[in-house]
Design a protein around this motif. Structure first.
Motif, PDB file in Angstrom:
ATOM      1  N   UNK A  98       0.725  -1.524   0.015  1.00  6.11           N
ATOM      2  CA  UNK A  98      -0.231   0.174   0.323  1.00  6.11           C
ATOM      3  C   UNK A  98       0.851   0.988  -0.225  1.00  6.11           C
ATOM      4  N   UNK A  99       2.267   1.430   0.994  1.00  2.76           N
ATOM      5  CA  UNK A  99       3.299   2.350   0.779  1.00  2.76           C
ATOM      6  C   UNK A  99       4.333   2.474   0.333  1.00  2.76           C
ATOM      7  N   UNK A 100       4.391   2.391  -1.663  1.00  2.00           N
ATOM      8  CA  UNK A 100       5.530   2.097  -2.412  1.00  2.00           C
ATOM      9  C   UNK A 100       5.881   3.397  -2.636  1.00  2.00           C
ATOM     10  N   UNK A 101       7.292   3.054  -2.419  1.00  2.00           N
ATOM     11  CA  UNK A 101       7.884   3.920  -3.768  1.00  2.00           C
ATOM     12  C   UNK A 101       9.053   3.268  -4.491  1.00  2.00           C
ATOM     13  N   UNK A 102       8.853   3.411  -5.321  1.00  2.26           N
ATOM     14  CA  UNK A 102      10.021   3.276  -6.701  1.00  2.26           C
ATOM     15  C   UNK A 102      11.195   3.854  -7.202  1.00  2.26           C
ATOM     16  N   UNK A 103      12.143   3.331  -7.211  1.00  2.00           N
ATOM     17  CA  UNK A 103      13.966   4.635  -7.658  1.00  2.00           C
ATOM     18  C   UNK A 103      14.122   3.655  -8.914  1.00  2.00           C
ATOM     19  N   UNK A 104      14.131   5.293 -10.143  1.00  2.00           N
ATOM     20  CA  UNK A 104      14.541   4.777 -11.530  1.00  2.00           C
ATOM     21  C   UNK A 104      15.637   5.291 -12.251  1.00  2.00           C
ATOM     22  N   UNK A 105      16.516   4.527 -12.486  1.00  6.67           N
ATOM     23  CA  UNK A 105      17.510   5.183 -12.544  1.00  6.67           C
ATOM     24  C   UNK A 105      18.277   4.635 -13.359  1.00  6.67           C
ATOM     25  N   UNK A 106      19.543   5.308 -13.607  1.00 10.86           N
ATOM     26  CA  UNK A 106      20.083   4.506 -15.121  1.00 10.86           C
ATOM     27  C   UNK A 106      21.570   3.595 -14.601  1.00 10.86           C
ATOM     28  N   UNK A 107      22.142   2.941 -15.080  1.00  7.88           N
ATOM     29  CA  UNK A 107      23.832   2.346 -14.716  1.00  7.88           C
ATOM     30  C   UNK A 107      24.929   3.591 -14.369  1.00  7.88           C
ATOM     31  N   UNK A 108      24.411   4.487 -16.016  1.00 11.11           N
ATOM     32  CA  UNK A 108      25.658   5.704 -15.857  1.00 11.11           C
ATOM     33  C   UNK A 108      25.291   7.093 -15.286  1.00 11.11           C
ATOM     34  N   UNK A 109      24.677   7.229 -15.165  1.00 11.88           N
ATOM     35  CA  UNK A 109      24.172   8.246 -14.219  1.00 11.88           C
ATOM     36  C   UNK A 109      24.966   8.580 -12.767  1.00 11.88           C
ATOM     37  N   UNK A 110      25.237   9.358 -12.835  1.00 10.31           N
ATOM     38  CA  UNK A 110      25.643   9.646 -11.581  1.00 10.31           C
ATOM     39  C   UNK A 110      25.530  10.539 -10.762  1.00 10.31           C
ATOM     40  N   UNK A 111      24.320  10.986 -11.017  1.00 14.11           N
ATOM     41  CA  UNK A 111      23.788  11.689 -10.092  1.00 14.11           C
ATOM     42  C   UNK A 111      22.528  10.731  -8.875  1.00 14.11           C
ATOM     43  N   UNK A 112      21.829   9.411  -9.720  1.00 10.12           N
ATOM     44  CA  UNK A 112      21.193   8.310  -9.665  1.00 10.12           C
ATOM     45  C   UNK A 112      22.104   7.843  -8.072  1.00 10.12           C
ATOM     46  N   UNK A 113      23.338   7.318  -8.571  1.00 12.91           N
ATOM     47  CA  UNK A 113      24.435   6.661  -7.285  1.00 12.91           C
ATOM     48  C   UNK A 113      24.194   7.213  -6.247  1.00 12.91           C
ATOM     49  N   UNK A 114      24.392   9.105  -6.708  1.00 14.22           N
ATOM     50  CA  UNK A 114      24.499   9.937  -5.264  1.00 14.22           C
ATOM     51  C   UNK A 114      23.074  10.024  -4.275  1.00 14.22           C
ATOM     52  N   UNK A 115      22.350   9.711  -4.757  1.00 11.57           N
ATOM     53  CA  UNK A 115      20.362  10.036  -4.198  1.00 11.57           C
ATOM     54  C   UNK A 115      20.462   8.488  -3.751  1.00 11.57           C
ATOM     55  N   UNK A 116      20.802   7.993  -4.346  1.00 15.83           N
ATOM     56  CA  UNK A 116      20.426   5.763  -3.329  1.00 15.83           C
ATOM     57  C   UNK A 116      20.611   5.878  -2.702  1.00 15.83           C
ATOM     58  N   UNK A 117      21.694   6.501  -1.812  1.00 18.33           N
ATOM     59  CA  UNK A 117      21.864   5.957  -0.545  1.00 18.33           C
ATOM     60  C   UNK A 117      21.024   6.950   0.425  1.00 18.33           C
TER      61      UNK A 117
END
Length: 111
Positions: free
Chosen positions: A21-40
């Motif tokens: 019921x409460x779900x968070x979906x995180x969508x990223x790409x492998x070559x995205x440096x911002x993605x790697x910084x935001x996930x943690x």
């Protein structure tokens, strides 16, 4: 850190949203440096919300996710409550603002 469930297709994301019921979906790409910084940071933030489940999808692996969820940039952060999208954040995330939004929703929907 918040447990992360890998989602490799639109079908997997739909099932994840339906099952939690409460779900968070995180969508990223492998070559995205911002993605790697935001996930943690996101995983750390969501530790404070035990009822929110976190799923992750790689837009390079399952390209249909991008069109199905209208993703124009990554990372994309989507919070669903009872299957309905209530929060959408993208690229450069303001975590203080995101926490405030989640607090309001969590208070109203978490039991």
């Amino acid at each position: 850190m918040k447990e992360l469930q890998e989602l490799n297709s639109v079908r997997a994301i739909d099932a994840f949203i339906h099952d939690h019921p409460l779900s968070f979906v995180y969508i990223s790409r492998q070559d995205c440096s911002v993605c790697h910084a935001v996930l943690p940071k996101l995983r750390s933030l969501l530790e404070d919300y035990p009822q929110i489940r976190l799923g992750w999808a790689d837009a390079d692996v399952a390209r249909e996710i991008v069109s199905e969820f209208l993703i124009f940039s990554v990372p994309a952060l989507l919070l669903f409550v009872n299957g309905k999208e209530l929060i959408r954040e993208g690229r450069f995330v303001q975590f203080d603002s995101l926490r405030t939004q989640i607090d309001r929703i969590y208070e109203a929907y978490a039991t």
